[in-house]
Design a protein around this motif. Structure first.
Motif, PDB file in Angstrom:
ATOM      1  N   ALA A  68       1.106  -0.854  -0.395  1.00  0.00           N
ATOM      2  CA  ALA A  68       0.044   0.046   0.108  1.00  0.00           C
ATOM      3  C   ALA A  68       0.452   0.711  -0.153  1.00  0.00           C
ATOM      4  O   ALA A  68       0.857   2.151  -1.016  1.00  0.00           O
ATOM      5  CB  ALA A  68      -0.784  -0.159   1.167  1.00  0.00           C
ATOM      6  N   LEU A  69       1.545   1.723   0.826  1.00  0.00           N
ATOM      7  CA  LEU A  69       2.631   2.302   1.078  1.00  0.00           C
ATOM      8  C   LEU A  69       3.614   2.802  -0.293  1.00  0.00           C
ATOM      9  O   LEU A  69       3.509   3.724  -0.771  1.00  0.00           O
ATOM     10  CB  LEU A  69       3.587   2.253   1.707  1.00  0.00           C
ATOM     11  CG  LEU A  69       3.663   2.576   3.020  1.00  0.00           C
ATOM     12  CD1 LEU A  69       4.107   1.533   4.116  1.00  0.00           C
ATOM     13  CD2 LEU A  69       2.353   3.417   4.331  1.00  0.00           C
ATOM     14  N   LYS A  71       2.152   1.529  -3.794  1.00  0.00           N
ATOM     15  CA  LYS A  71       1.598   2.513  -4.703  1.00  0.00           C
ATOM     16  C   LYS A  71       1.305   3.734  -3.724  1.00  0.00           C
ATOM     17  O   LYS A  71       0.651   4.443  -5.270  1.00  0.00           O
ATOM     18  CB  LYS A  71       0.547   1.590  -4.136  1.00  0.00           C
ATOM     19  CG  LYS A  71       0.796   0.399  -4.887  1.00  0.00           C
ATOM     20  CD  LYS A  71      -0.682  -0.585  -4.666  1.00  0.00           C
ATOM     21  CE  LYS A  71      -0.433  -2.170  -5.592  1.00  0.00           C
ATOM     22  NZ  LYS A  71      -2.194  -2.488  -4.970  1.00  0.00           N
ATOM     23  N   GLN A  72       1.047   4.226  -2.952  1.00  0.00           N
ATOM     24  CA  GLN A  72       0.915   5.308  -2.273  1.00  0.00           C
ATOM     25  C   GLN A  72       1.887   6.899  -3.066  1.00  0.00           C
ATOM     26  O   GLN A  72       1.874   7.161  -3.025  1.00  0.00           O
ATOM     27  CB  GLN A  72       0.376   5.579  -0.638  1.00  0.00           C
ATOM     28  CG  GLN A  72      -1.059   5.010  -1.247  1.00  0.00           C
ATOM     29  CD  GLN A  72      -1.080   5.151   0.693  1.00  0.00           C
ATOM     30  OE1 GLN A  72      -0.879   6.092   1.558  1.00  0.00           O
ATOM     31  NE2 GLN A  72      -1.426   3.898   1.455  1.00  0.00           N
ATOM     32  N   GLU A  73       3.365   5.786  -2.401  1.00  0.00           N
ATOM     33  CA  GLU A  73       4.416   7.005  -3.002  1.00  0.00           C
ATOM     34  C   GLU A  73       4.848   7.249  -4.256  1.00  0.00           C
ATOM     35  O   GLU A  73       4.568   7.830  -4.636  1.00  0.00           O
ATOM     36  CB  GLU A  73       5.183   6.514  -2.091  1.00  0.00           C
ATOM     37  CG  GLU A  73       6.084   7.424  -1.885  1.00  0.00           C
ATOM     38  CD  GLU A  73       7.001   8.955  -1.404  1.00  0.00           C
ATOM     39  OE1 GLU A  73       7.392   9.379  -1.480  1.00  0.00           O
ATOM     40  OE2 GLU A  73       5.536   8.443  -0.276  1.00  0.00           O
ATOM     41  N   LYS A  75       2.565   7.059  -6.699  1.00  0.00           N
ATOM     42  CA  LYS A  75       0.981   7.816  -6.608  1.00  0.00           C
ATOM     43  C   LYS A  75       1.578   9.431  -6.192  1.00  0.00           C
ATOM     44  O   LYS A  75       1.572  10.585  -7.334  1.00  0.00           O
ATOM     45  CB  LYS A  75      -0.311   7.304  -6.005  1.00  0.00           C
ATOM     46  CG  LYS A  75      -1.389   9.281  -6.928  1.00  0.00           C
ATOM     47  CD  LYS A  75      -2.717   8.183  -5.896  1.00  0.00           C
ATOM     48  CE  LYS A  75      -3.920   8.689  -6.147  1.00  0.00           C
ATOM     49  NZ  LYS A  75      -4.979   8.833  -6.169  1.00  0.00           N
ATOM     50  N   ARG A  76       2.164  10.119  -5.394  1.00  0.00           N
ATOM     51  CA  ARG A  76       2.594  11.631  -4.755  1.00  0.00           C
ATOM     52  C   ARG A  76       3.565  12.004  -5.726  1.00  0.00           C
ATOM     53  O   ARG A  76       3.749  13.017  -6.687  1.00  0.00           O
ATOM     54  CB  ARG A  76       2.996  10.931  -3.514  1.00  0.00           C
ATOM     55  CG  ARG A  76       3.501  12.692  -2.704  1.00  0.00           C
ATOM     56  CD  ARG A  76       3.938  12.442  -1.264  1.00  0.00           C
ATOM     57  NE  ARG A  76       5.991  11.275  -1.047  1.00  0.00           N
ATOM     58  CZ  ARG A  76       5.900  12.338  -1.869  1.00  0.00           C
ATOM     59  NH1 ARG A  76       6.360  13.595  -2.045  1.00  0.00           N
ATOM     60  NH2 ARG A  76       7.719  11.752  -1.889  1.00  0.00           N
ATOM     61  N   THR A  80       5.025   5.860 -12.336  1.00  0.00           N
ATOM     62  CA  THR A  80       3.865   4.459 -12.960  1.00  0.00           C
ATOM     63  C   THR A  80       4.774   3.455 -13.759  1.00  0.00           C
ATOM     64  O   THR A  80       5.957   3.296 -14.283  1.00  0.00           O
ATOM     65  CB  THR A  80       3.279   5.462 -14.495  1.00  0.00           C
ATOM     66  OG1 THR A  80       3.851   5.710 -15.590  1.00  0.00           O
ATOM     67  CG2 THR A  80       1.671   5.921 -12.905  1.00  0.00           C
ATOM     68  N   THR A 126       7.453  -0.365  -9.275  1.00  0.00           N
ATOM     69  CA  THR A 126       7.483   0.603  -8.643  1.00  0.00           C
ATOM     70  C   THR A 126       7.995   0.295  -7.942  1.00  0.00           C
ATOM     71  O   THR A 126       8.969   1.626  -7.622  1.00  0.00           O
ATOM     72  CB  THR A 126       5.565   0.926  -8.437  1.00  0.00           C
ATOM     73  OG1 THR A 126       4.956   0.164  -9.575  1.00  0.00           O
ATOM     74  CG2 THR A 126       5.513   2.088  -7.646  1.00  0.00           C
ATOM     75  N   GLN A 188       6.323   5.067   5.714  1.00  0.00           N
ATOM     76  CA  GLN A 188       5.939   4.428   6.963  1.00  0.00           C
ATOM     77  C   GLN A 188       5.666   5.586   7.435  1.00  0.00           C
ATOM     78  O   GLN A 188       4.573   5.529   7.462  1.00  0.00           O
ATOM     79  CB  GLN A 188       6.170   3.361   7.352  1.00  0.00           C
ATOM     80  CG  GLN A 188       5.216   2.657   8.802  1.00  0.00           C
ATOM     81  CD  GLN A 188       5.833   1.786   9.472  1.00  0.00           C
ATOM     82  OE1 GLN A 188       5.895   1.042   8.602  1.00  0.00           O
ATOM     83  NE2 GLN A 188       5.764   2.000  10.204  1.00  0.00           N
ATOM     84  N   HIS A 191       3.278   8.265   5.783  1.00  0.00           N
ATOM     85  CA  HIS A 191       2.053   7.993   5.379  1.00  0.00           C
ATOM     86  C   HIS A 191       1.485   7.219   7.132  1.00  0.00           C
ATOM     87  O   HIS A 191       0.186   7.399   6.746  1.00  0.00           O
ATOM     88  CB  HIS A 191       2.192   7.447   4.187  1.00  0.00           C
ATOM     89  CG  HIS A 191       2.134   7.919   3.443  1.00  0.00           C
ATOM     90  ND1 HIS A 191       1.263   8.276   2.556  1.00  0.00           N
ATOM     91  CD2 HIS A 191       3.644   7.565   2.188  1.00  0.00           C
ATOM     92  CE1 HIS A 191       2.261   8.853   1.356  1.00  0.00           C
ATOM     93  NE2 HIS A 191       2.963   8.215   1.036  1.00  0.00           N
TER      94      HIS A 191
END
Length: 214
Positions: A68-69, A71-73, A75-76, A80, A126, A188, A191
């Motif tokens: 999850a981290l 993917k979020q990082e 996106k930030r 891609t 990623t 971690q 976020h």
């Protein structure tokens, strides 16, 4: 050829089991179907979940948190992975495994299909892109490595330009491995991960596992 990183994939079956069985909470043991009968003993679904949680739960929850981290990082940072990059990795895996049938057998044994494999590989690629951006290999590092190790590269030593890309690839792997733990911990913290069950918390969220060397 890039070494196939199976660390994040080897737990796929356990992840699936924990997600499916996770609906069985302690208060629902009365509605606990038997999975196996061994003589006069029944092995129930909750027993399986409880055992898996005890043995692998901490590893699994950290796996999910790290995914999850990443993917979020990504996106930030607007990072891609293109479909063509995934196609290249799939082709590489097929070549290493040996045949299309062996590849399909591998997927079956792992309890996943090709789409699930692509999803897992997307996280790995990623992660690597994020690490390479945070800890890039410099020209100076490549030259230093060459000077320090050229005596062991043969006699006479190969010219720098002929081994530059090979050295760079080795240093990229080394950078990822050496910096992953501190990097994922910083992500971690940024976020704000909140561990609602303290028994799962760990100071080092070490999954997805640091890239294999070589």
């Amino acid at each position: 050829m890039k070494k196939f990183d199976v660390s994040i994939l080897s737990v796929a079956i356990l992840l699936t089991g924990l997600v499916v069985l996770g609906v069985y909470q302690a208060g629902e043991k009365d509605n606990d179907p038997a999975l196996v009968k061994a003589g006069d003993t029944s092995i129930t679904q909750y027993q399986l979940y409880d055992e898996m949680k005890s043995m692998y739960g901490k590893q699994m929850i950290q796996e999910l948190v790290a995914q999850a981290l990443v993917k979020q990082e990504a996106k930030r940072q607007n990072i891609t992975v293109a479909p063509e990059e995934l196609d290249k990795e799939i082709d590489s895996i097929k070549q290493q495994i040996g045949s299309e049938q062996a590849f399909q057998d591998y997927l079956k044994n792992m309890g996943m299909n090709e789409q699930k494999l692509r999803e897992k590989l997307s996280v790995l690629l990623t992660r690597d892109k994020l690490l390479d951006k945070a800890f890039p290999v410099t020209e100076e590092q490549i030259k230093q490595y060459y000077e320090e190790n050229k005596a062991s590269m043969g006699s006479p030593a190969p010219e720098f330009d002929k081994v530059k890309e090979q050295i760079k690839a080795a240093l990229v792997d080394r950078n990822r491995g050496e910096n992953y733990n501190n990097w994922i911990n910083s992500i971690q913290a940024n976020h704000k991960v909140e561990w609602l069950d303290p028994s799962f918390e760990d100071k080092a969220a070490n999954v997805p596992a640091a890239p294999a060397q070589g």
